[in-house]
Design an enzyme around this catalytic site. Sequence first.
Site, PDB file in Angstrom:
ATOM      1  N   GLY A 142     -12.717 -12.218   4.685  1.00  0.00           N
ATOM      2  CA  GLY A 142     -12.559 -13.674   4.576  1.00  0.00           C
ATOM      3  C   GLY A 142     -13.870 -14.285   4.130  1.00  0.00           C
ATOM      4  O   GLY A 142     -14.378 -15.231   4.732  1.00  0.00           O
ATOM      5  N   GLY A 167     -15.604 -16.559   2.535  1.00  0.00           N
ATOM      6  CA  GLY A 167     -15.625 -17.891   1.925  1.00  0.00           C
ATOM      7  C   GLY A 167     -17.058 -18.375   2.013  1.00  0.00           C
ATOM      8  O   GLY A 167     -18.001 -17.643   1.656  1.00  0.00           O
ATOM      9  N   ILE A 208     -19.133 -19.454   4.863  1.00  0.00           N
ATOM     10  CA  ILE A 208     -20.061 -18.892   5.863  1.00  0.00           C
ATOM     11  C   ILE A 208     -20.127 -17.368   5.739  1.00  0.00           C
ATOM     12  O   ILE A 208     -21.196 -16.758   5.828  1.00  0.00           O
ATOM     13  CB  ILE A 208     -19.686 -19.378   7.298  1.00  0.00           C
ATOM     14  CG1 ILE A 208     -20.916 -19.453   8.189  1.00  0.00           C
ATOM     15  CG2 ILE A 208     -18.631 -18.555   7.973  1.00  0.00           C
ATOM     16  CD1 ILE A 208     -21.778 -20.628   7.992  1.00  0.00           C
ATOM     17  N   GLY A 209     -18.985 -16.711   5.503  1.00  0.00           N
ATOM     18  CA  GLY A 209     -18.956 -15.247   5.403  1.00  0.00           C
ATOM     19  C   GLY A 209     -19.782 -14.751   4.234  1.00  0.00           C
ATOM     20  O   GLY A 209     -20.522 -13.767   4.351  1.00  0.00           O
ATOM     21  N   ALA A 243     -22.157 -24.100   5.772  1.00  0.00           N
ATOM     22  CA  ALA A 243     -22.096 -23.604   4.394  1.00  0.00           C
ATOM     23  C   ALA A 243     -21.029 -24.347   3.615  1.00  0.00           C
ATOM     24  O   ALA A 243     -20.027 -24.788   4.179  1.00  0.00           O
ATOM     25  CB  ALA A 243     -21.814 -22.109   4.396  1.00  0.00           C
ATOM     26  N   LYS A 296     -19.117 -25.587  21.204  1.00  0.00           N
ATOM     27  CA  LYS A 296     -18.939 -25.621  19.741  1.00  0.00           C
ATOM     28  C   LYS A 296     -17.601 -26.282  19.385  1.00  0.00           C
ATOM     29  O   LYS A 296     -17.510 -27.035  18.412  1.00  0.00           O
ATOM     30  CB  LYS A 296     -19.002 -24.182  19.193  1.00  0.00           C
ATOM     31  CG  LYS A 296     -18.673 -24.029  17.705  1.00  0.00           C
ATOM     32  CD  LYS A 296     -19.821 -24.417  16.799  1.00  0.00           C
ATOM     33  CE  LYS A 296     -19.426 -24.664  15.346  1.00  0.00           C
ATOM     34  NZ  LYS A 296     -19.006 -23.538  14.569  1.00  0.00           N
TER      35      LYS A 296
HETATM   36  O1  PAF Z   1     -16.775 -26.221  10.690  1.00  0.00           O
HETATM   37  C1  PAF Z   1     -17.926 -26.549  10.312  1.00  0.00           C
HETATM   38  O2  PAF Z   1     -18.155 -27.161   9.270  1.00  0.00           O
HETATM   39  C2  PAF Z   1     -19.108 -26.070  11.145  1.00  0.00           C
HETATM   40  O3  PAF Z   1     -18.622 -25.453  12.299  1.00  0.00           O
HETATM   41  C3  PAF Z   1     -20.154 -27.124  11.516  1.00  0.00           C
HETATM   42  C4  PAF Z   1     -21.190 -26.483  12.431  1.00  0.00           C
HETATM   43  C5  PAF Z   1     -19.519 -28.325  12.190  1.00  0.00           C
HETATM   44  C6  PAF Z   1     -20.966 -27.585  10.325  1.00  0.00           C
HETATM   45  O4  PAF Z   1     -20.296 -28.377   9.425  1.00  0.00           O
END
Ligand code: PAF
Length: 303
Positions: free
Chosen positions: A10, A12, A14-15, A130, A180
């Site tokens: 996956g 995209g 962040i990966g 990202a 988070k």
């Molecule tokens: O989903 C996201 O975009 C991220 O988890 C975060 C840390 C809120 C940054 O945009």
Amino acid sequence: MAFDRIFVLGAGAIGSAFGALLSRKFDVTLFGNKQHVETVKLHGLELSGDVDGVFYPEAELEINSLPPNTLLIVTTKVHRTFAALNSIKHLMHNELTILLLQNGLGNKEIARKAVGDKPNILRGITSAAAEFFQPGKVRFWFGKTLIENGFRSNEIAEMFNSCGLKTEISKDIKTEIWRKLVVNCVINPLTAIFCVKNFEIASDELKSVRHAIVDECLKVAEAEGVHLSKDLAEMIDSVLGNYTNYSSMCQDVMKGKPTEIDFINGKVVELGRKHGIPTPINQVLVNFIKFIESHGHEFCRKN
Ligand code: PAF
């Protein structure tokens, strides 16, 4: 002992960024969509933002084997977890470690259902950000990654840290996942509804909305046995200004893709219902995002 290779499933935004940085020292393969994979194979992966450079991880469309001593990092959208992992269930064995580096709540349970008992599954979260708007190109902002304390977590943390990805082991991942989750409950739907960058929702006009979202989340978390700090809303207010990116949900809306709303605010609503705790603000946000999803990306014309 480090893992022999890293697969990113996956790949995209962040990966791909994590894979690129890890390819500085390790054997990394990204698994992503056709255009992205073809571009990375031909031209490498270009990172901008906090890191500038072109990286050359391997890139493939499909996982055909999972050799022993592989670290499989899953960065699919949370709603894609089951399908993505279930399709490679037959390749699973007990010398495989899976790290779920995603937003949302309940991901490990979904992954376990998809792959069975064999692999070691660890949950991680990251505050790194990202953006991915073009195949082969990702904009990246550093953040801290937390990995649950479990079998081989230390090795993963060492590998990540050695490539500049600040990573720690968390002894209380449940609380961190919730913290988070609350951040995502505030940032993701509001940025997606207004189609703005994260820092833009720090405005005073939205303060009472942000705080009301957090307030509902804190009550539901408490009922789930998770005690988050009472000043989380102020903490979120104070970090929002640092995020100059479009959130992942805003990017999904811009691209007309399904969002992770069911696993973010939707989870708070679902658990609130279970405990008899009203969550009207989170419910409204879920409804707004569902409405946007059903109308494609006409709402967000920036791209
Ligand atoms: O989903 C996201 O975009 C991220 O988890 C975060 C840390 C809120 C940054 O945009």
